[in-house]
Design a protein around this motif. Structure first.
Motif, PDB file in Angstrom:
ATOM      1  N   ALA A 238       0.823  -0.687  -0.033  1.00  0.00           N
ATOM      2  CA  ALA A 238       0.316   0.158   0.237  1.00  0.00           C
ATOM      3  C   ALA A 238       0.648   0.835   0.116  1.00  0.00           C
ATOM      4  CB  ALA A 238      -1.116   0.365   1.529  1.00  0.00           C
ATOM      5  N   TYR A 239       2.035   1.030   0.434  1.00  0.00           N
ATOM      6  CA  TYR A 239       3.245   2.465   0.668  1.00  0.00           C
ATOM      7  C   TYR A 239       3.602   2.592  -0.197  1.00  0.00           C
ATOM      8  CZ  TYR A 239       6.867   5.318   2.970  1.00  0.00           C
ATOM      9  OH  TYR A 239       7.312   6.287   2.916  1.00  0.00           O
ATOM     10  N   VAL A 240       4.243   1.676  -1.196  1.00  0.00           N
ATOM     11  CA  VAL A 240       4.376   2.196  -2.304  1.00  0.00           C
ATOM     12  C   VAL A 240       3.871   2.119  -3.329  1.00  0.00           C
ATOM     13  CG1 VAL A 240       5.969   0.857  -4.321  1.00  0.00           C
ATOM     14  CG2 VAL A 240       5.852   0.156  -1.506  1.00  0.00           C
ATOM     15  N   THR A 241       2.578   1.374  -3.606  1.00  0.00           N
ATOM     16  CA  THR A 241       1.010   2.063  -4.331  1.00  0.00           C
ATOM     17  C   THR A 241       0.886   3.313  -4.098  1.00  0.00           C
ATOM     18  OG1 THR A 241       0.603  -0.138  -4.435  1.00  0.00           O
ATOM     19  CG2 THR A 241      -1.238   1.364  -5.239  1.00  0.00           C
ATOM     20  N   ALA A 242       1.384   4.259  -2.901  1.00  0.00           N
ATOM     21  CA  ALA A 242       0.328   5.572  -2.724  1.00  0.00           C
ATOM     22  C   ALA A 242       1.676   6.163  -3.551  1.00  0.00           C
ATOM     23  CB  ALA A 242       0.723   5.326  -1.158  1.00  0.00           C
ATOM     24  N   ILE A 243       3.356   5.968  -2.930  1.00  0.00           N
ATOM     25  CA  ILE A 243       4.280   6.765  -3.968  1.00  0.00           C
ATOM     26  C   ILE A 243       3.785   7.166  -5.186  1.00  0.00           C
ATOM     27  CG2 ILE A 243       6.370   6.455  -4.852  1.00  0.00           C
ATOM     28  CD1 ILE A 243       7.180   5.185  -1.001  1.00  0.00           C
ATOM     29  N   GLY A 244       3.473   5.606  -5.985  1.00  0.00           N
ATOM     30  CA  GLY A 244       3.334   5.733  -7.435  1.00  0.00           C
ATOM     31  C   GLY A 244       1.565   6.867  -7.879  1.00  0.00           C
ATOM     32  N   THR A 245       1.188   6.645  -6.912  1.00  0.00           N
ATOM     33  CA  THR A 245      -0.677   7.645  -7.415  1.00  0.00           C
ATOM     34  C   THR A 245      -0.868   8.053  -6.649  1.00  0.00           C
ATOM     35  OG1 THR A 245      -1.629   6.384  -5.612  1.00  0.00           O
ATOM     36  CG2 THR A 245      -2.068   4.825  -7.139  1.00  0.00           C
ATOM     37  N   VAL A 254      -5.623  -1.361  -2.815  1.00  0.00           N
ATOM     38  CA  VAL A 254      -4.945  -2.351  -2.286  1.00  0.00           C
ATOM     39  C   VAL A 254      -4.475  -1.983  -0.185  1.00  0.00           C
ATOM     40  CG1 VAL A 254      -2.036  -2.020  -2.075  1.00  0.00           C
ATOM     41  CG2 VAL A 254      -3.427  -1.847  -4.611  1.00  0.00           C
ATOM     42  N   THR A 255      -5.170  -0.585  -0.226  1.00  0.00           N
ATOM     43  CA  THR A 255      -5.266  -0.694   1.162  1.00  0.00           C
ATOM     44  C   THR A 255      -6.102  -1.465   2.194  1.00  0.00           C
ATOM     45  OG1 THR A 255      -4.656   1.907   1.143  1.00  0.00           O
ATOM     46  CG2 THR A 255      -4.986   1.204   3.350  1.00  0.00           C
ATOM     47  N   LEU A 256      -6.519  -1.959   0.919  1.00  0.00           N
ATOM     48  CA  LEU A 256      -8.203  -2.456   1.674  1.00  0.00           C
ATOM     49  C   LEU A 256      -7.682  -3.688   2.302  1.00  0.00           C
ATOM     50  CD1 LEU A 256     -11.287  -2.061   2.770  1.00  0.00           C
ATOM     51  CD2 LEU A 256     -11.693  -2.684   0.500  1.00  0.00           C
ATOM     52  N   ARG A 257      -6.741  -4.530   1.204  1.00  0.00           N
ATOM     53  CA  ARG A 257      -6.462  -5.533   0.762  1.00  0.00           C
ATOM     54  C   ARG A 257      -5.424  -5.942   1.916  1.00  0.00           C
ATOM     55  NH1 ARG A 257      -3.042  -6.749  -4.448  1.00  0.00           N
ATOM     56  NH2 ARG A 257      -1.872  -5.708  -2.867  1.00  0.00           N
ATOM     57  N   GLN A 258      -4.845  -4.634   1.965  1.00  0.00           N
ATOM     58  CA  GLN A 258      -3.647  -5.095   2.632  1.00  0.00           C
ATOM     59  C   GLN A 258      -4.149  -5.343   4.529  1.00  0.00           C
ATOM     60  OE1 GLN A 258      -1.644  -7.027   0.155  1.00  0.00           O
ATOM     61  NE2 GLN A 258      -0.378  -6.452   1.463  1.00  0.00           N
ATOM     62  N   THR A 259      -4.623  -4.460   4.500  1.00  0.00           N
ATOM     63  CA  THR A 259      -5.097  -4.275   6.105  1.00  0.00           C
ATOM     64  C   THR A 259      -6.065  -5.445   6.263  1.00  0.00           C
ATOM     65  OG1 THR A 259      -6.163  -1.865   5.501  1.00  0.00           O
ATOM     66  CG2 THR A 259      -7.480  -3.048   7.510  1.00  0.00           C
ATOM     67  N   LYS A 260      -6.891  -6.353   5.033  1.00  0.00           N
ATOM     68  CA  LYS A 260      -6.972  -7.792   5.570  1.00  0.00           C
ATOM     69  C   LYS A 260      -6.027  -8.784   5.914  1.00  0.00           C
ATOM     70  CE  LYS A 260     -11.717  -6.290   3.392  1.00  0.00           C
ATOM     71  NZ  LYS A 260     -12.942  -6.778   1.580  1.00  0.00           N
ATOM     72  N   GLU A 261      -5.304  -8.626   5.058  1.00  0.00           N
ATOM     73  CA  GLU A 261      -4.475  -9.760   5.687  1.00  0.00           C
ATOM     74  C   GLU A 261      -3.494  -9.496   6.836  1.00  0.00           C
ATOM     75  OE1 GLU A 261      -2.151 -11.742   3.704  1.00  0.00           O
ATOM     76  OE2 GLU A 261      -3.907 -11.217   2.288  1.00  0.00           O
ATOM     77  N   ASN A 262      -4.230  -8.284   7.449  1.00  0.00           N
ATOM     78  CA  ASN A 262      -3.379  -8.050   9.004  1.00  0.00           C
ATOM     79  C   ASN A 262      -5.044  -8.439   9.933  1.00  0.00           C
ATOM     80  OD1 ASN A 262      -0.713  -7.288   9.325  1.00  0.00           O
ATOM     81  ND2 ASN A 262      -1.799  -5.111   8.502  1.00  0.00           N
TER      82      ASN A 262
END
Length: 390
Positions: A238-245, A254-262
């Motif tokens: 999510a951090y890397v994607t935000a740098i790009g977008t 992406v943030t949603l997917r990774q948050t559910k990973e936690n």
């Protein structure tokens, strides 16, 4: 040029400004300064409209949330933003006197040496910044309480108009403002000091971003009984994607997917992440606080915690539902930079340049922090529901 991102255009504008200020005669520099002055006047005119157009619908939207869960998320997000801004002030006030003043050879206000435009076109604001903010809150709270669909639809359409002006006119022409400012600074011999200061400020800002993220996950994972290092590693995509977008909204999937990973429950993640994308801006607050302090120090303006903390508090409110375009947070913050810190057009132009040049890192801090808030809300939700049932 349209295919280039805003940051690329900003860099080109800075380079062109330095070249023009180095080789062009005074009349050419003043001509460019005149054009950027006209654009700056229009930008100043738009500030109250931006406040009403984005803050009012943003507050109105919050009224359709899920009761106590909404209140809990908003309180945590706002507290995180206040903490980030306050920490930035404490660190900046300790480090910047050694970094900013040590690099400055000008004892007074640099604006006094700048070339003046050939003429100025006055574009008075239709209302003051504070009047616009009060109106936005009255309309926002009123729409939330009365659930007025017709007024809300009208405000949404007004928001779309302002967003189109920002996206199709103001944002594309920002390089003109930046180019004129840097040409002027180069012509009067201030640009070398400024660029050295920029580099030092960025080092402090990015360090603060990473520190705040670490604190957010340490607190959230301690309360939730999770491993903060593992949780942080899960949020790296999510951090890397935000740098790009450069956009919290574009990074939501992406943030949603990774948050559910936690191991955050699906209903909490689906509610908290989209909401925090518009109300939680700890990274943006760090950047704007730090950059404003640096700009004030460069211009010999005194400041203290008693003047900066109210600004930080208002900043957390002003950026609610900030325009969904790169640099939207700084555009929403221009009003209080003007009214509370006394920033003029040249100081605002420096703020825009400073902010946009690192916008991607501020956005990355914002969205990564959203994951920490989701972990905390997920843990506290059980106690909240239990209290409600009792």
């Amino acid at each position: 040029m349209k295919k280039l991102g805003l940051l690329s255009r900003l860099v080109i504008a800075i380079v062109l400004g330095i070249v023009i200020g180095s080789v062009a005669p005074e009349w050419a520099v003043r001509g460019l300064v005149t054009l950027s002055s006209i654009f700056g006047s229009f930008l100043s005119f738009m500030i109250p409209l931006i406040i009403v157009g984005f803050v009012a619908p943003g507050i109105g939207d919050l009224g359709h949330g899920a009761g106590k869960l909404l209140a809990l998320t908003v309180i945590i997000a706002y507290a995180s933003t206040l903490f980030a801004g306050s920490l930035a002030f404490l660190v900046d006030s300790s480090l910047f006197p050694h970094l900013v003043h040590a690099a400055s050879h000008a004892g007074g206000n640099p604006e006094e040496a700048l070339l003046k435009p050939f003429f100025v076109i006055e574009m008075p604001q239709i209302m003051g910044v504070m009047s616009a903010l009060v109106l936005a809150f009255v309309l926002g709270v009123g729409m939330a309480q009365t659930k007025s669909r017709s007024l809300m639809n009208g405000m949404k359409e007004f928001q779309n108009i302002i967003e189109n002006i920002l996206g199709n006119f103001i944002i594309p022409l920002l390089p003109l403002l930046i180019c004129g400012t840097f040409a002027n600074l180069t012509y009067v011999g201030e640009v070398q000091v400024l660029l050295k200061t920029f580099a030092k400020v960025y080092m402090v800002v990015i360090g603060l971003h990473l520190t705040v993220i670490a604190i957010q996950y340490t607190v959230a994972c301690t309360v939730a009984g999770k491993n903060p290092i593992k949780a942080l590693l899960n949020m790296v995509p999510a951090y890397v994607t935000a740098i790009g977008t450069q956009s919290s909204a574009a990074t939501i999937p992406v943030t949603l997917r990774q948050t559910k990973e936690n191991n955050v429950s699906e209903d909490v993640a689906d509610f908290v992440i989209p909401l925090c994308a518009t109300i939680h801006l700890s990274g943006s607050t760090i950047t704007i606080t730090s950059c404003s302090i640096a700009v004030m120090m460069m211009h010999g303006v005194n400041f203290s915690f008693s003047t900066m903390f109210p600004f930080i508090m208002m900043l957390g409110l002003m950026m609610v539902a900030a325009p969904g375009v790169p640099g939207g947070a700084i555009m929403a913050a221009l009003g209080i930079l003007q009214s509370m810190l006394g920033f003029g057009p040249d100081m605002q132009a420096l703020m825009i340049a400073l902010y946009i040049a690192q916008d991607s890192f501020g956005t990355a801090c914002n969205v990564t922090g959203d994951g920490a808030i989701a972990i905390l809300v997920d843990k506290l939700k059980g106690s909240l529901i239990g209290t409600a049932k009792a």
